[in-house]
Enzyme design. Structure first.
Site, PDB file in Angstrom:
ATOM      1  N   ASP A 245       0.861  -1.176   0.000  1.00  0.00           N
ATOM      2  CA  ASP A 245       0.000   0.000   0.000  1.00  0.00           C
ATOM      3  C   ASP A 245       0.903   1.232   0.000  1.00  0.00           C
ATOM      4  O   ASP A 245       2.014   1.207   0.546  1.00  0.00           O
ATOM      5  CB  ASP A 245      -0.872   0.048   1.248  1.00  0.00           C
ATOM      6  CG  ASP A 245      -1.677  -1.222   1.456  1.00  0.00           C
ATOM      7  OD1 ASP A 245      -2.135  -1.795   0.448  1.00  0.00           O
ATOM      8  OD2 ASP A 245      -1.843  -1.630   2.625  1.00  0.00           O
ATOM      9  N   ASP A 284      -1.590  -2.446  -4.939  1.00  0.00           N
ATOM     10  CA  ASP A 284      -2.447  -2.906  -3.843  1.00  0.00           C
ATOM     11  C   ASP A 284      -3.305  -1.715  -3.391  1.00  0.00           C
ATOM     12  O   ASP A 284      -3.949  -1.085  -4.197  1.00  0.00           O
ATOM     13  CB  ASP A 284      -1.593  -3.481  -2.722  1.00  0.00           C
ATOM     14  CG  ASP A 284      -2.403  -4.312  -1.735  1.00  0.00           C
ATOM     15  OD1 ASP A 284      -3.583  -4.595  -2.000  1.00  0.00           O
ATOM     16  OD2 ASP A 284      -1.859  -4.684  -0.675  1.00  0.00           O
ATOM     17  N   ASP A 288      -4.580   1.901   3.530  1.00  0.00           N
ATOM     18  CA  ASP A 288      -5.321   0.844   4.226  1.00  0.00           C
ATOM     19  C   ASP A 288      -5.147   0.986   5.733  1.00  0.00           C
ATOM     20  O   ASP A 288      -4.046   1.287   6.229  1.00  0.00           O
ATOM     21  CB  ASP A 288      -4.861  -0.535   3.777  1.00  0.00           C
ATOM     22  CG  ASP A 288      -5.480  -0.947   2.445  1.00  0.00           C
ATOM     23  OD1 ASP A 288      -6.210  -0.132   1.853  1.00  0.00           O
ATOM     24  OD2 ASP A 288      -5.229  -2.091   2.000  1.00  0.00           O
ATOM     25  N   ARG A 338     -13.817   0.613  -2.856  1.00  0.00           N
ATOM     26  CA  ARG A 338     -13.234   0.781  -1.527  1.00  0.00           C
ATOM     27  C   ARG A 338     -12.920   2.249  -1.227  1.00  0.00           C
ATOM     28  O   ARG A 338     -11.777   2.627  -1.018  1.00  0.00           O
ATOM     29  CB  ARG A 338     -11.982  -0.075  -1.350  1.00  0.00           C
ATOM     30  CG  ARG A 338     -12.235  -1.555  -1.500  1.00  0.00           C
ATOM     31  CD  ARG A 338     -11.002  -2.380  -1.188  1.00  0.00           C
ATOM     32  NE  ARG A 338     -11.255  -3.809  -1.351  1.00  0.00           N
ATOM     33  CZ  ARG A 338     -10.365  -4.767  -1.145  1.00  0.00           C
ATOM     34  NH1 ARG A 338      -9.145  -4.449  -0.739  1.00  0.00           N
ATOM     35  NH2 ARG A 338     -10.678  -6.036  -1.334  1.00  0.00           N
TER      36      ARG A 338
END
Length: 464
Positions: A245, A284, A288, A338
């Site tokens: 990330d 990715d 997060d 997301r």
């Protein structure tokens, strides 16, 4: 630990609540004169950020703390980052090696301020030499051609890769990891120097099991995994999974991410090759928040040209009672999904702008996903939908999550986005939550002008 009512920490910070601000720093002391009534109401011509001694001297960009009541990260002891750093722990860095040295040991909790000047390329050696994927693979025995031959489902079957080439892939991945992952210690402020195109390309900031971190005014781009892993058991057709990330929070507490830009540029997913019938995914997440992270405020960032953008909670069994996150005044454009995907926690989204027009090949699937009993409050956000797109597609869920809140606009019209979704889905999103947001600094009760306001007040390069 904050109570369920989000008991705020009162610090000597005054900021307006009726108009948004992007918190420009003040270069040097300045006398501030305001009426008591204006200060009490939180209304003024600018944003005043006082230092820890509550004197009249304004604080420069690098020493600023999260203002009072500014989302979940204002809970507990608040978020001050490296604001208490002494002169020996204030660094200016412009190379990967300098950044590594300034970060030091992740176990060293001494407050520090790291000023990032220019763009740091994570894929460089200690001597500054540019490193390609082939350099990370050198000496490991890995090659993509050999890997594809070894684990072709037509001959190897649909079982997890193991053996020579998988071991070689792991070794190459470990070499890249040592180069591109930057562990951030507690009590750290990382901030881009204005006017220098400050950022990190190809790197991954890891904020893991530490407390009190601030990340501001940085552009995160080209966070790419040279060695994605093939998992034939991921879904019905298998997937290529990448590891990094741009910023990852794992078990982190009191984190403020402000005025950053996240993008896959310059390599977008549409240009990626396909192997075994699946996209060879090198990206990715963007930001997060997992592993029981808690008390996080994410504001005035730009998330652009990315697929799986923000995960809050890594699984349905992540940490109950934590994962308390505020997202406000962010811009999401060219995002597939997301934004965020939320599990378990108490998440507050307000005054965010979602532009769901396709961008650089990124076609939207949904914006917000509430699952695993997540308690989401989404209010006064704005969506821009292209012709033919439907409000019913803005949400997703598993039938256990909740989304409450009003004042959301779709193409300028007040819209009950949960009702629109529920009318078209068998897995209904619940409309009540078990908490009420209290830390809501800057909340605007109208989303009508968000597109114009956020165009010039979000992302890296705005702070001065």
């Amino acid at each position: 630990m904050a109570s369920d009512s989000q008991r705020p920490v009162h610090r000597p910070v005054h900021r307006p609540v009726r108009r948004p601000s992007h918190r420009r720093s003040v270069r040097g002391p300045r006398s501030v004169v305001a009426t008591a009534a204006a200060l009490a109401a939180g209304i003024g011509a600018g944003v005043f950020v006082m230092n820890a001694n509550a004197n009249a001297d304004a604080v420069d960009l690098y020493h600023q703390s999260l203002p009072a009541k500014d989302g979940w990260a204002a809970s507990g002891s608040g978020t001050t980052g490296g604001s208490k750093a002494d002169s020996a722990h204030v660094y200016t860095v412009s190379t990967r090696a300098q950044l590594v040295k300034a970060l030091g040991s992740v176990s060293d909790t001494t407050p520090r301020i790291i000023k990032v000047k220019g763009t740091i390329d994570a894929n460089t050696s200690d001597a500054g030499k540019k490193l390609a994927c082939a350099d990370h693979a050198s000496g490991t025995g890995y090659s993509l051609a050999s890997y594809l031959k070894a684990y072709d489902p037509a001959t190897y079957g649909r079982k997890a890769p193991s053996g020579t080439q998988e071991n070689a892939r792991k070794a190459a991945a470990e070499k890249q990891k040592k180069n591109v992952v930057f562990r951030v210690p507690a009590n750290t402020t990382l901030v881009g120097v204005p006017g220098t195109n400050a950022g990190i390309t190809g790197g991954s900031l890891q904020v893991q099991n530490v407390k009190n971190v601030i990340v501001r005014n940085l552009t995160f781009s080209a966070t790419e995994d040279c060695f994605p892993q093939w998992d034939p058991t991921d879904g019905s057709a298998g997937e290529w999974n990448s590891a990094y990330d741009s910023v990852t929070l794992r078990g982190a507490t009191n984190v403020w991410a402000d005025h950053n830009t996240f993008t896959d540029a310059p390599v977008f997913d549409k240009s990626l090759k396909t192997y075994f019938g699946r996209k060879y995914q090198i990206h990715d997440g963007a930001l997060d928040i997992t592993g029981g992270s808690d008390l996080v405020t994410v504001e005035r960032n730009v998330f652009s040209s990315h697929d799986k953008t923000m995960l809050i909670g890594s699984s349905d069994t992540d940490s109950t009672g934590r994962l308390r996150v505020t997202l406000h005044h962010n811009v999401w454009k060219g995002i597939v999904q997301r934004a965020p995907l939320a599990r378990i926690g108490r998440i507050h989204l307000y005054n965010n702008l979602y532009d769901t027009t396709a961008l650089n090949g990124y076609e939207p699937k949904y914006s917000i996903d509430s699952r695993a009993k997540a308690q989401v409050v989404a209010e006064h956000n704005a969506w821009t939908l292209p012709s033919g797109a439907k409000a019913a597609k803005l949400l997703s869920g598993d039938g256990t999550g909740s989304i409450a809140g009003t004042g959301n606009l779709v193409n300028g019209t007040a819209t009950d986005i949960v009702a629109a979704y529920n009318a078209a889905s068998s897995k209904k999103i619940k409309t009540t939550v078990n908490w009420k947001p209290a830390l809501t600094a800057g909340l605007q009760t109208s989303a009508k002008n968000l597109a114009n306001e956020l165009a010039t007040t979000t992302g890296a390069g705005i702070l001065k």
